[in-house]
Design an enzyme around this catalytic site. Sequence first.
Site, short mmCIF file in Angstrom:
data_model
loop_
_atom_site.label_atom_id
_atom_site.label_comp_id
_atom_site.label_asym_id
_atom_site.label_seq_id
_atom_site.Cartn_x
_atom_site.Cartn_y
_atom_site.Cartn_z
N ASP A 229 0.86 -1.18 0.00
CA ASP A 229 0.00 0.00 0.00
C ASP A 229 0.90 1.23 0.00
O ASP A 229 1.60 1.50 0.98
CB ASP A 229 -0.90 -0.02 1.23
CG ASP A 229 -1.66 1.28 1.43
OD1 ASP A 229 -1.93 1.98 0.44
OD2 ASP A 229 -1.99 1.60 2.61
N ASN B 2 0.81 8.50 0.91
CA ASN B 2 1.57 9.74 0.83
C ASN B 2 2.63 9.85 1.92
O ASN B 2 3.66 10.49 1.71
CB ASN B 2 0.61 10.94 0.94
CG ASN B 2 -0.20 11.14 -0.32
OD1 ASN B 2 0.34 11.35 -1.39
ND2 ASN B 2 -1.52 11.06 -0.19
N ASP C 193 -6.10 4.18 -2.58
CA ASP C 193 -6.34 3.83 -1.18
C ASP C 193 -7.83 3.86 -0.86
O ASP C 193 -8.35 2.97 -0.18
CB ASP C 193 -5.56 4.76 -0.25
CG ASP C 193 -5.82 6.24 -0.52
OD1 ASP C 193 -6.37 6.59 -1.58
OD2 ASP C 193 -5.45 7.06 0.36
#
Length: 258
Positions: free
Chosen positions: A6, A9, A110
């Site tokens: 995953d 940011n 996400d």
Amino acid sequence: MLLAIDVGNTNLVFAVFDGDEVRARWRIATDPRRTGDEYAVWLLQLLQIENISRSDITQVIFGSVVPRADHNLTVLIEKYLGLTPLVAGQGAAKWGFEIDVDQPSSLGADRALNCVAAHELVEGDKVVVDFGTATKFEALDFNGTYKGGIITPGINLSLDALVGKTAKLPRIAIRAPESRSVIGRNTEDQMLIGIFWGYVAMMEGLIERMRAQIGRPAKVVATGGLAVLFDDHTDIFDVVDADLTIRGLKILADRAGS
């Protein structure tokens, strides 16, 4: 075994699934300049510590909101694991649900992954909340159709802005206030009350407004690092799952096959 990555940011989360269980999980700061070779030095050592051979990894999938990181991750996977990665939302790993908004392509990976996992986790209409760099609220109907959402600054981002734009306010840690009082007696308590209870009030208020607009009972699924902390101080969550995003990756990988 499946390696699910995953790419957020702030951090990348690497998770190794052995069947349906997470065998190992690691986190590294997001830096698009990090090369595939650098990832390999880090990851292969961690696999060894967990007694996982690189040959045990037979499938890799990643979902990314940082496009600049994608190439070097692909180098890691192809060069050091000898595999072609699945990319969440593309090809065999397409989302598999309708995105009923004005710009469907703008939905971040996400957020989409959270929707995939939440729809398998609970039935009916739902609101999905992810506490990350930004806090995202998603509305899914009973068919799993994405109807839209809300994006707000994350709690740490809000605190950074508050401290960074003032001369005398101190840096404080995010935690629940010791007292239930919402009238602080000193500067640090006042800041903590404003940040913590202000965020709880914002979250509860937005969720109730979303439920009212949905017009049907909607369960609330929460994820992200602070979900557990907030869960101790609100009754608005029905399900809290810190692994929701990587579970979404696992579901897409299973659908795509090995």
